[in-house]
Scaffold this motif. Structure first.
Motif, PDB file in Angstrom:
ATOM      1  N   ALA A   5       0.950  -1.352   0.057  1.00 10.21           N
ATOM      2  CA  ALA A   5       0.039   0.117   0.095  1.00 10.21           C
ATOM      3  C   ALA A   5       1.015   1.196  -0.079  1.00 10.21           C
ATOM      4  O   ALA A   5       1.794   1.248   0.679  1.00 10.21           O
ATOM      5  CB  ALA A   5      -1.051  -0.146   1.282  1.00 10.21           C
ATOM      6  N   ALA A  25       2.393  -7.336   6.655  1.00  9.38           N
ATOM      7  CA  ALA A  25       1.142  -8.018   6.349  1.00  9.38           C
ATOM      8  C   ALA A  25       1.361  -9.505   6.583  1.00  9.38           C
ATOM      9  O   ALA A  25       2.318 -10.024   6.018  1.00  9.38           O
ATOM     10  CB  ALA A  25       0.300  -7.757   5.058  1.00  9.38           C
ATOM     11  N   THR A 148      -7.141   5.931  -2.910  1.00 15.15           N
ATOM     12  CA  THR A 148      -7.350   5.907  -1.403  1.00 15.15           C
ATOM     13  C   THR A 148      -8.370   6.927  -1.125  1.00 15.15           C
ATOM     14  O   THR A 148      -8.327   8.248  -1.604  1.00 15.15           O
ATOM     15  CB  THR A 148      -6.152   6.327  -0.829  1.00 15.15           C
ATOM     16  OG1 THR A 148      -4.985   5.436  -1.042  1.00 15.15           O
ATOM     17  CG2 THR A 148      -6.181   6.493   0.870  1.00 15.15           C
ATOM     18  N   GLN A 162      -8.822   1.647   0.695  1.00 12.92           N
ATOM     19  CA  GLN A 162      -8.003   1.705  -0.344  1.00 12.92           C
ATOM     20  C   GLN A 162      -8.168   0.595  -1.628  1.00 12.92           C
ATOM     21  O   GLN A 162      -8.482  -0.572  -1.079  1.00 12.92           O
ATOM     22  CB  GLN A 162      -6.475   1.570  -0.019  1.00 12.92           C
ATOM     23  CG  GLN A 162      -6.223   2.791   0.845  1.00 12.92           C
ATOM     24  CD  GLN A 162      -4.779   2.693   1.582  1.00 12.92           C
ATOM     25  OE1 GLN A 162      -4.612   1.933   2.510  1.00 12.92           O
ATOM     26  NE2 GLN A 162      -3.933   3.242   1.061  1.00 12.92           N
ATOM     27  N   GLN A 175      -7.180  -5.646  -5.686  1.00  9.48           N
ATOM     28  CA  GLN A 175      -6.736  -5.785  -4.085  1.00  9.48           C
ATOM     29  C   GLN A 175      -7.587  -4.707  -3.333  1.00  9.48           C
ATOM     30  O   GLN A 175      -7.522  -3.395  -3.747  1.00  9.48           O
ATOM     31  CB  GLN A 175      -5.371  -5.972  -3.621  1.00  9.48           C
ATOM     32  CG  GLN A 175      -5.018  -6.611  -2.420  1.00  9.48           C
ATOM     33  CD  GLN A 175      -3.583  -6.793  -2.068  1.00  9.48           C
ATOM     34  OE1 GLN A 175      -2.707  -6.099  -2.525  1.00  9.48           O
ATOM     35  NE2 GLN A 175      -3.332  -7.906  -1.369  1.00  9.48           N
ATOM     36  N   GLN A 177      -8.400  -2.676   0.798  1.00  5.49           N
ATOM     37  CA  GLN A 177      -7.700  -2.654   1.988  1.00  5.49           C
ATOM     38  C   GLN A 177      -8.388  -1.685   3.104  1.00  5.49           C
ATOM     39  O   GLN A 177      -8.944  -0.768   2.498  1.00  5.49           O
ATOM     40  CB  GLN A 177      -6.171  -2.158   2.118  1.00  5.49           C
ATOM     41  CG  GLN A 177      -5.661  -2.052   3.624  1.00  5.49           C
ATOM     42  CD  GLN A 177      -4.274  -1.835   3.192  1.00  5.49           C
ATOM     43  OE1 GLN A 177      -3.384  -2.856   3.002  1.00  5.49           O
ATOM     44  NE2 GLN A 177      -3.666  -0.858   3.798  1.00  5.49           N
ATOM     45  N   THR A 179      -8.182   0.209   6.628  1.00  2.00           N
ATOM     46  CA  THR A 179      -7.325   0.390   7.792  1.00  2.00           C
ATOM     47  C   THR A 179      -7.861   1.382   8.729  1.00  2.00           C
ATOM     48  O   THR A 179      -8.257   2.551   8.225  1.00  2.00           O
ATOM     49  CB  THR A 179      -6.034   0.335   7.308  1.00  2.00           C
ATOM     50  OG1 THR A 179      -5.873   1.364   6.482  1.00  2.00           O
ATOM     51  CG2 THR A 179      -5.452  -0.932   6.738  1.00  2.00           C
ATOM     52  N   ARG A 195      -6.892  -6.685   4.493  1.00  2.00           N
ATOM     53  CA  ARG A 195      -6.408  -6.702   2.938  1.00  2.00           C
ATOM     54  C   ARG A 195      -6.877  -7.902   2.504  1.00  2.00           C
ATOM     55  O   ARG A 195      -6.683  -9.073   3.041  1.00  2.00           O
ATOM     56  CB  ARG A 195      -5.207  -6.314   2.612  1.00  2.00           C
ATOM     57  CG  ARG A 195      -4.563  -6.212   0.898  1.00  2.00           C
ATOM     58  CD  ARG A 195      -3.124  -6.137   1.173  1.00  2.00           C
ATOM     59  NE  ARG A 195      -2.478  -5.083   1.831  1.00  2.00           N
ATOM     60  CZ  ARG A 195      -1.168  -5.087   1.855  1.00  2.00           C
ATOM     61  NH1 ARG A 195      -0.286  -6.015   1.383  1.00  2.00           N
ATOM     62  NH2 ARG A 195      -0.616  -4.396   2.864  1.00  2.00           N
ATOM     63  N   VAL A 208      -3.007  -6.440   8.420  1.00  2.00           N
ATOM     64  CA  VAL A 208      -1.971  -5.353   8.103  1.00  2.00           C
ATOM     65  C   VAL A 208      -1.713  -4.534   9.592  1.00  2.00           C
ATOM     66  O   VAL A 208      -2.573  -4.128  10.370  1.00  2.00           O
ATOM     67  CB  VAL A 208      -2.574  -4.335   7.288  1.00  2.00           C
ATOM     68  CG1 VAL A 208      -1.452  -3.248   6.747  1.00  2.00           C
ATOM     69  CG2 VAL A 208      -2.919  -5.220   5.708  1.00  2.00           C
TER      70      VAL A 208
END
Length: 217
Positions: A5, A25, A148, A162, A175, A177, A179, A195, A208
């Motif tokens: 990321a 991760a 993002t 993201q 992919q 994610q 957070t 993720r 992560v």
């Protein structure tokens, strides 16, 4: 296939003292448990120009030959347009990857466009978009797109959603994610979340954990 990321708002130049983010991760794919370690270093040279480095390493049982993969990028980022509500920047640099495709070299070059936009009346939210074109020696193209969406819930909390895409020679991966970052009064933070892959492949879920700070922390 996927790179780590990026920083939460890469289109903006880091503070004068610089920025570093260490990301770890741990997840599972069809071959077993994998682990990733990556770093993002940014050191401003002047108010609109910064040096950027981003190495990445993964231990992955899916790589039957070596069991690991790595890549790295170094370059310069320059803010072309910078206003109260947004910024546009470009980044150019050199790349290296340990597992080039057949007929491709390990070394290459990258050109990246970065755009950032503050959202909401108070500017607590932001949108960061990065589009990169890579060309490895041997004439091998490679594209990446990182998006993002972030929101500062007060001075100490940041939430981010993201999406990362990676495409090379007809192979594509997507992919996602989610957070949360806890930031202290000194600007250092701890990021944690999940993720997973969002394309037609297996989800390959991963936890992560990242640490934000200044170079030398």
């Amino acid at each position: 296939m996927l790179a780590p990321a990026p920083a939460s708002a890469g289109a903006w130049i880091a503070p004068p003292e610089g920025q570093q983010i260490w990301t770890n991760a741990v997840g599972e794919n069809e071959a077993g448990v994998f682990s990733e370690t990556s770093a993002y270093w940014e050191q401003p040279i002047e108010p609109r120009v910064a040096f950027v480095a981003a190495p990445w390493y993964v231990n992955d049982p899916a790589d039957a030959e070596h069991g690991w993969r790595a890549e790295a990028t170094v370059g310069l980022k320059a803010a072309l347009v910078r206003g109260r509500a947004g910024v546009m920047a470009v980044q150019a640099g050199a790349t290296w990857r340990s597992d080039p495709e057949r007929g491709c070299g390990e070394a290459g070059a990258e050109l990246r466009w970065l755009g950032g936009l503050s959202l909401g009346p108070s500017g607590a939210g932001f949108l960061n978009v990065e589009a990169a074109e890579r060309l490895a020696s041997g004439g091998c193209p490679h594209q990446r797109l990182d998006v993002t969406l972030g929101y500062h819930a007060g001075p100490h909390w940041l939430g981010m959603a993201q999406v990362f895409t990676d495409a090379r020679r007809g192979q594509e991966a997507l992919q996602g994610q989610l957070t949360v970052v806890r930031i202290n009064d000194q600007g250092r933070g701890v990021q944690f979340g999940v993720r997973a892959r969002l394309d037609d492949g297996r989800p390959e879920p991963a936890l992560v954990l990242a640490f934000w700070g200044r170079p030398g922390d």
